[in-house]
Design a protein around this motif. Structure first.
Motif, PDB file in Angstrom:
ATOM      1  N   GLU A  44       0.821  -1.220   0.000  1.00 54.95           N
ATOM      2  CA  GLU A  44       0.000   0.000   0.000  1.00 54.95           C
ATOM      3  C   GLU A  44       0.855   1.270   0.000  1.00 54.95           C
ATOM      4  N   SER A  45       2.071   1.176   0.514  1.00 52.43           N
ATOM      5  CA  SER A  45       2.961   2.343   0.534  1.00 52.43           C
ATOM      6  C   SER A  45       3.361   2.779  -0.879  1.00 52.43           C
ATOM      7  N   LEU A  46       3.197   1.884  -1.856  1.00 50.77           N
ATOM      8  CA  LEU A  46       3.529   2.201  -3.243  1.00 50.77           C
ATOM      9  C   LEU A  46       2.341   2.750  -4.035  1.00 50.77           C
ATOM     10  N   ARG A  47       1.201   2.892  -3.386  1.00 49.99           N
ATOM     11  CA  ARG A  47      -0.004   3.342  -4.082  1.00 49.99           C
ATOM     12  C   ARG A  47       0.207   4.651  -4.855  1.00 49.99           C
ATOM     13  N   PRO A  48       0.841   5.677  -4.302  1.00 52.56           N
ATOM     14  CA  PRO A  48       1.009   6.911  -5.083  1.00 52.56           C
ATOM     15  C   PRO A  48       1.777   6.689  -6.392  1.00 52.56           C
ATOM     16  N   GLN A  49       2.813   5.870  -6.336  1.00 51.88           N
ATOM     17  CA  GLN A  49       3.588   5.592  -7.543  1.00 51.88           C
ATOM     18  C   GLN A  49       2.776   4.773  -8.550  1.00 51.88           C
ATOM     19  N   VAL A  50       2.039   3.779  -8.061  1.00 52.49           N
ATOM     20  CA  VAL A  50       1.214   2.951  -8.944  1.00 52.49           C
ATOM     21  C   VAL A  50       0.095   3.790  -9.558  1.00 52.49           C
ATOM     22  N   GLU A  51      -0.521   4.648  -8.767  1.00 49.04           N
ATOM     23  CA  GLU A  51      -1.572   5.518  -9.299  1.00 49.04           C
ATOM     24  C   GLU A  51      -1.012   6.443 -10.380  1.00 49.04           C
ATOM     25  N   ALA A  52       0.201   6.943 -10.178  1.00 53.35           N
ATOM     26  CA  ALA A  52       0.836   7.794 -11.197  1.00 53.35           C
ATOM     27  C   ALA A  52       1.094   6.991 -12.466  1.00 53.35           C
ATOM     28  N   ALA A  53       1.527   5.754 -12.327  1.00 54.34           N
ATOM     29  CA  ALA A  53       1.766   4.903 -13.494  1.00 54.34           C
ATOM     30  C   ALA A  53       0.473   4.676 -14.273  1.00 54.34           C
ATOM     31  N   VAL A  54      -0.609   4.418 -13.563  1.00 51.03           N
ATOM     32  CA  VAL A  54      -1.912   4.227 -14.210  1.00 51.03           C
ATOM     33  C   VAL A  54      -2.349   5.517 -14.902  1.00 51.03           C
ATOM     34  N   ARG A  55      -2.205   6.619 -14.210  1.00 45.02           N
ATOM     35  CA  ARG A  55      -2.640   7.923 -14.736  1.00 45.02           C
ATOM     36  C   ARG A  55      -1.861   8.332 -15.987  1.00 45.02           C
ATOM     37  N   TYR A  56      -0.570   8.056 -16.011  1.00 46.28           N
ATOM     38  CA  TYR A  56       0.270   8.519 -17.118  1.00 46.28           C
ATOM     39  C   TYR A  56       0.450   7.504 -18.246  1.00 46.28           C
TER      40      TYR A  56
END
Length: 81
Positions: A44-56
């Motif tokens: 869960e600590s990687l959520r911001p990075q994963v969300e950015a990957a999905v978004r971009y």
């Protein structure tokens, strides 16, 4: 259970933006020219990075699937707490 990361390899265009955003979660299969999900259930600590990957992702090939909430209601009413 944590989030699950899904890559649609049929629409991935191999831009590798996801790998730049979350390199511990996404890799790249050079032979197939598509993303490789290295960690399908990242912390869960990687959520911001994963969300950015999905978004971009230019091809919109990535999805985060969150676990469904427990539908069982709490047997203890608000008054009993």
């Amino acid at each position: 259970m944590t989030m699950r990361v899904v890559a649609d390899l049929d629409i991935c265009q191999g831009h590798q933006m996801c790998q730049a955003e979350a390199p511990t979660v996404f890799g790249f299969d050079e032979a197939a020219d598509v993303v490789e999900v290295l960690e399908p259930h990242p912390d869960e600590s990687l959520r911001p990075q994963v969300e950015a990957a999905v978004r971009y992702c230019p091809a919109f090939a990535l999805t985060i699937v969150d676990p469904a909430p427990d539908p069982t209601p709490d047997p203890m009413s608000e008054e009993d707490r």
